[in-house]
Design a protein around this motif. Structure first.
Motif, PDB file in Angstrom:
ATOM      1  N   GLY A   1       0.467   5.356  -0.395  1.00  0.00           N
ATOM      2  CA  GLY A   1      -0.475   6.460  -0.553  1.00  0.00           C
ATOM      3  C   GLY A   1      -1.886   5.932  -0.715  1.00  0.00           C
ATOM      4  N   GLU A   2      -2.531   6.339  -1.808  1.00  0.00           N
ATOM      5  CA  GLU A   2      -3.896   5.893  -2.060  1.00  0.00           C
ATOM      6  C   GLU A   2      -3.939   4.588  -2.843  1.00  0.00           C
ATOM      7  N   LEU A   3      -2.773   4.095  -3.240  1.00  0.00           N
ATOM      8  CA  LEU A   3      -2.728   2.857  -4.011  1.00  0.00           C
ATOM      9  C   LEU A   3      -2.695   1.658  -3.070  1.00  0.00           C
ATOM     10  N   ASN A   4      -3.630   0.773  -3.271  1.00  0.00           N
ATOM     11  CA  ASN A   4      -3.666  -0.479  -2.530  1.00  0.00           C
ATOM     12  C   ASN A   4      -3.607  -1.608  -3.551  1.00  0.00           C
TER      13      ASN A   4
ATOM     14  N   GLU B   1      -6.263  -4.546  -3.098  1.00  0.00           N
ATOM     15  CA  GLU B   1      -7.654  -4.189  -3.369  1.00  0.00           C
ATOM     16  C   GLU B   1      -7.899  -3.882  -4.836  1.00  0.00           C
ATOM     17  N   GLU B   2      -6.924  -3.260  -5.495  1.00  0.00           N
ATOM     18  CA  GLU B   2      -7.127  -2.790  -6.865  1.00  0.00           C
ATOM     19  C   GLU B   2      -6.579  -3.753  -7.912  1.00  0.00           C
TER      20      GLU B   2
ATOM     21  N   VAL C   1       0.867  -1.179   0.000  1.00  0.00           N
ATOM     22  CA  VAL C   1       0.000   0.000   0.000  1.00  0.00           C
ATOM     23  C   VAL C   1       0.900   1.224   0.000  1.00  0.00           C
TER      24      VAL C   1
END
Length: 374
Positions: free
Chosen positions: A337-340, A343-344, A335
């Protein structure tokens, strides 16, 4: 058939014509001698032909081997990406703490080629390849020579100043970045996986080198230039004959626009293409003719209204110390920042390279700028 074979075959044909003429003239002894010479030439031709075929076979084997090596390196790199770039247990110096997959030489060469395909300040400076994380190089100081002195007969020769030297130190630092891709990429072809990562690493590496070099240029004293006369003075006086012949003006798109509007008293533009290479631009002002290197604004931005005009010989002024060591890691769980990644359904690649940039000669570069009206 090679050149030597063609020459021998032509010589054999000529000799046969001569032998026929001798036979027609009833010069039997000379005709027999000519036939022996033809026989010798034919034997030489057979030997040359055999050697030619042997060399051709070897060349084909080498070419096939090189093609196979290129194909294998792409496949190996792509498979490593699919398998998560597992940590290489045979680490080189400087990499154990980082872990990761050490990029093979063939792929590293492709990365360098891609990096050089775009505008890079690294092409303008001296690049020194090093194998250790820190070190020094010794350079002779630039000094004003005073010449020999007149000595009378039997007189003593006075002592002269000995050459002075200085040492330039480097210490390699680590630079890294990450790149998110969809997991669909890893199911793609070997070539697509490799090309995607090569392009990403190559472009990031180029931008990193540009930033490091520009940061080093900023350590040179900043000089305001108020126009063409100040540019000429920087070349003629500040840099002088020691560097003028090898100097360039390095500027950005805004600087190109400024130079492209300059005219002489007859209304002729001072920026002219080089007749020998129309893609190369030169500033031609009286006796001053100097090449122009344009770096995009994105890589070398204008600071407010101060357009950069770096004048001089960067190969003499700056050294890029290249450790030539790069490795990659990847994760589908990280993970940032906003990048996971989990999940993605992404995979995050992290690349690390090692280099340093230092000054070499303070007198070889003028860190100039021209203030323009917005």
């Amino acid at each position: 058939m090679n050149k030597k074979m063609r020459e021998l075959r032509q010589e054999i044909v000529n000799k046969k014509v001569e032998a026929r003429q001798l036979a027609d003239e009833n010069k039997i002894t000379e005709a027999k001698a000519m036939l022996e010479e033809i026989k010798s030439l034919e034997e030489r031709y057979d030997i040359e032909a055999a050697l030619f075929e042997e060399e051709k076979q070897i060349d084909d084997e080498v070419k096939n081997k090189d093609n196979k090596k290129e194909k294998d390196s792409v496949k190996e790199f792509a498979n490593a990406a699919r398998n998560g770039f597992k940590v290489n247990n045979k680490m080189n110096e400087g990499t154990p703490l980082d872990g990761g997959y050490t990029v093979p030489e063939d792929i590293l060469t492709r990365i360098n080629t891609y990096r050089e395909s775009k505008k890079s300040l690294k092409d303008l400076v001296t690049v020194e390849k090093v194998t250790t994380n820190k070190g020094q190089r010794t350079f002779k100081k630039r000094a004003q020579q005073t010449g020999f002195v007149k000595v009378g007969e039997g007189g003593k020769i006075g002592a002269k100043a000995t050459p002075q030297f200085e040492r330039i130190s480097y210490e390699i630092d680590k630079y890294a970045g990450y790149f998110p891709v969809t997991n669909e990429l890893l199911a793609d072809s070997d070539a697509n996986i490799t090309n995607t990562l090569v392009e990403w690493i190559g472009d990031e590496s180029r931008v990193t080198a540009n930033k490091l070099i520009l940061e080093t240029i900023k350590t040179f004293s900043e000089v305001e230039l108020e126009g063409i006369d100040d540019i000429k003075k920087a070349l003629n006086v500040t840099l002088g004959s020691a560097f003028k012949a090898t100097s360039k003006i390095i500027t950005n798109d805004d600087g190109l626009q400024y130079l492209d509007t300059l005219k002489d008293s007859d209304g002729k533009y001072l920026l002219q293409p080089n007749p020998a290479n129309p893609m190369e631009m030169r500033l031609c002002a009286g006796a001053t003719i100097v090449p122009i290197e344009v770096i995009p604004n994105d890589d070398m931005p204008t600071n407010e209204n101060k357009v950069p005009f770096i004048i001089g010989d960067l190969k003499e002024g700056i050294i890029f110390w290249d450790r030539q060591q790069m490795n990659i890691k990847m994760s589908d769980l990280a993970v940032i920042g906003e990048l996971n990644a989990f999940e993605e359904d992404l995979t995050l690649f992290r690349a690390i390279e090692r280099e340093d940039v230092t000054k070499r000669d303070e007198k070889a570069v003028v860190n100039g700028y021209i203030t323009v009206t917005p």
